[in-house]
Design a protein around this motif. Structure first.
Motif, short mmCIF file in Angstrom:
data_model
loop_
_atom_site.label_atom_id
_atom_site.label_comp_id
_atom_site.label_asym_id
_atom_site.label_seq_id
_atom_site.Cartn_x
_atom_site.Cartn_y
_atom_site.Cartn_z
N SER A 212 39.08 33.99 46.91
CA SER A 212 37.90 33.29 47.39
C SER A 212 37.04 32.75 46.25
CB SER A 212 37.06 34.21 48.27
OG SER A 212 36.38 35.19 47.48
N GLY A 213 37.15 33.38 45.09
CA GLY A 213 36.35 32.96 43.95
C GLY A 213 34.96 33.56 43.91
N MET A 214 34.59 34.34 44.93
CA MET A 214 33.27 34.97 44.92
C MET A 214 33.23 36.10 43.90
SD MET A 214 32.08 35.21 48.92
CE MET A 214 33.51 36.17 49.42
N ALA A 215 32.07 36.27 43.28
CA ALA A 215 31.86 37.42 42.40
C ALA A 215 31.86 38.69 43.25
CB ALA A 215 30.55 37.29 41.65
N LEU A 216 32.41 39.76 42.68
CA LEU A 216 32.59 40.99 43.45
C LEU A 216 31.88 42.15 42.78
CD1 LEU A 216 34.00 42.59 45.73
CD2 LEU A 216 36.00 42.79 44.22
N GLY A 217 31.06 42.87 43.55
CA GLY A 217 30.49 44.14 43.12
C GLY A 217 31.14 45.26 43.91
N ILE A 218 31.44 46.37 43.24
CA ILE A 218 32.16 47.47 43.88
C ILE A 218 31.44 48.78 43.60
CG2 ILE A 218 34.37 48.70 44.06
CD1 ILE A 218 35.76 46.27 42.93
N SER A 219 31.29 49.60 44.63
CA SER A 219 30.72 50.93 44.46
C SER A 219 31.74 51.87 43.81
CB SER A 219 30.31 51.51 45.81
OG SER A 219 29.36 50.70 46.46
N SER A 220 31.26 52.85 43.06
CA SER A 220 32.13 53.90 42.54
C SER A 220 31.35 55.18 42.40
CB SER A 220 32.76 53.51 41.20
OG SER A 220 31.80 53.57 40.15
N HIS A 221 32.02 56.30 42.67
CA HIS A 221 31.39 57.61 42.60
C HIS A 221 32.22 58.62 41.82
CE1 HIS A 221 30.44 55.54 46.43
NE2 HIS A 221 29.20 55.90 46.15
N SER A 222 33.49 58.30 41.57
CA SER A 222 34.42 59.23 40.93
C SER A 222 35.28 58.45 39.93
CB SER A 222 35.33 59.87 41.99
OG SER A 222 36.09 58.86 42.65
N LEU A 223 36.04 59.19 39.12
CA LEU A 223 36.87 58.53 38.13
C LEU A 223 38.00 57.75 38.77
CD1 LEU A 223 37.05 61.32 35.40
CD2 LEU A 223 35.45 59.41 35.59
N TRP A 224 38.58 58.30 39.86
CA TRP A 224 39.66 57.54 40.49
C TRP A 224 39.12 56.26 41.12
CZ3 TRP A 224 37.95 61.75 43.54
CH2 TRP A 224 37.58 61.44 44.85
N GLU A 225 37.90 56.28 41.64
CA GLU A 225 37.32 55.05 42.18
C GLU A 225 37.02 54.06 41.06
OE1 GLU A 225 35.26 56.30 46.40
OE2 GLU A 225 33.95 55.91 44.66
N LEU A 226 36.57 54.56 39.92
CA LEU A 226 36.30 53.70 38.78
C LEU A 226 37.59 53.05 38.29
CD1 LEU A 226 34.32 52.63 36.65
CD2 LEU A 226 34.70 54.74 35.35
N ALA A 227 38.66 53.84 38.16
CA ALA A 227 39.95 53.32 37.68
C ALA A 227 40.53 52.29 38.65
CB ALA A 227 40.93 54.48 37.48
N ARG A 228 40.25 52.47 39.94
CA ARG A 228 40.75 51.54 40.95
C ARG A 228 39.94 50.25 40.96
NH1 ARG A 228 41.56 54.97 46.28
NH2 ARG A 228 39.31 54.65 46.43
N ALA A 229 38.62 50.39 40.86
CA ALA A 229 37.74 49.22 40.91
C ALA A 229 38.04 48.24 39.79
CB ALA A 229 36.28 49.67 40.85
N ARG A 230 38.36 48.75 38.63
CA ARG A 230 38.57 47.89 37.45
C ARG A 230 39.68 46.88 37.68
NH1 ARG A 230 38.58 44.63 34.15
NH2 ARG A 230 38.64 44.82 31.89
#
Length: 337
Positions: A212-230
């Motif tokens: 879509s080209g939209m900028a994306l913000g993602i929530s994270s609370h744990s290391l696995w969520e951080l590793a996934r969001a990246r």
């Protein structure tokens, strides 16, 4: 609770009594009573992670067994402990896939400006107030009711349309929370999604979102969520809750300034702090960690023109006095039970 098993694919297949790919074999072993495991080098240089909290392909260096034991002894749940065990340097975060498609290479995120103060509001009228007060990173967060009707959908559409118009006129970055298809249709700059929402989209939905080209913000609370969001190359990753918050009911241990500082160095993209940030002293403390943005929700008060200038001064003061030293290890955000 036992340690996660570290197995080769051949060992895992023999133990499961099944000749299949790593995700299928790992799921069979979970059904047989294995709490958590990591099938190493199961596809090229990728490991397969299978735990109660997260599953997926994990890129990066091989798991260091001693570092895994150290992480478990510090109280990390299996998924986060395995993330840490892949890290040969303090902030060298591995990538974790969202599903059974391997994680792609995370693209570099280039932005001409910092997020700075990030105002989160629930109406277009409130958004106009924070724009008038000087906020240039904003989020429209309108929660879906239990039984949304046609009138609510029409109101939502009008609120998003108005927010886009006002933010564009002010030169602000607007992130629409949750309602990404409406945001795309109406031409929004960006959207913010939680991890459960992103998981629910599936591989095809996440690819449509990226396309879509939209900028994306993602929530994270744990290391696995951080590793996934990246892996989705977001505009930013939110780290929270920094302090206890009543805005949401969550199981997470507060991140504190130590984890926020660690996140800001390991994420590889801009990080914004969220949760329990109510006063200028808290903005100053979070800014000292190196975070790119600081989210304000309840702290905006009735009149943002009165609160935002003090927050802006606190942001500058915090950046002038960076936190030192930055921790080499984060602390756990879920109890290991």
């Amino acid at each position: 609770m036992s340690e996660p098993l570290l197995l080769s694919l051949i060992e895992a297949q023999a133990r499961a009594g099944l000749q299949a790919e790593a995700p299928v074999v790992a799921q069979r072993l979970r059904e047989q009573g294995v709490d958590a495991l990591c099938i190493q080098q199961a596809r090229g240089n990728l490991d397969w992670l299978e735990t109660p909290h997260a599953r997926g392909w994990l890129a990066g260096d091989p798991v260091d067994a001693q570092r895994l034991r150290d992480a478990l002894a510090r109280g990390f749940v299996d998924a986060d402990a395995l993330i840490l065990a892949k890290m040969r340097a303090p902030y060298a975060l591995p990538l974790l896939s969202w599903g059974e498609e391997p994680p792609g290479a995370a693209a570099a995120v280039n932005s001409a400006r910092r997020l700075d103060l990030y105002a989160i509001v629930d109406t277009a009228q409130r958004l106009r107030q924070v724009l008038a007060a000087g906020a240039r990173t904003v989020q429209l967060r309108i929660k879906t009711p239990a039984t949304p009707d046609a009138a609510w959908h029409a109101l939502l559409r009008e609120e998003v349309r108005q927010a886009i118009e006002d933010s564009t006129r002010a030169g602000a970055e607007l992130f629409v929370n949750d309602h990404w298809q409406i945001a795309q249709e109406l031409g929004a700059y960006g959207v913010h999604l939680g991890q459960e929402d992103l998981l629910g989209l599936g591989d095809e939905g996440r690819e449509r979102l990226r396309a879509s080209g939209m900028a994306l913000g993602i929530s994270s609370h744990s290391l696995w969520e951080l590793a996934r969001a990246r892996t989705l190359s977001p505009r930013y990753i939110a780290c929270g809750p920094v302090w206890p918050t009543t805005t949401k009911d969550m199981p997470w241990v507060p991140q504190g300034l130590d984890n926020l500082a660690w996140w800001s160095r390991a994420a590889g993209v801009p990080v914004t702090a969220i949760g329990g940030i109510l006063a200028p002293r808290e903005v100053e403390a979070t800014a000292s960690t190196g975070t790119d943005g600081v989210c304000i929700v309840r702290g905006l008060g009735d009149d943002p023109t009165q609160t935002l200038p003090a927050f802006a001064s606190a942001l500058r003061a915090g950046r002038d006095h960076p936190l030192d030293p930055v921790p080499q290890w984060p602390h756990p955000t879920l109890p290991r039970g």
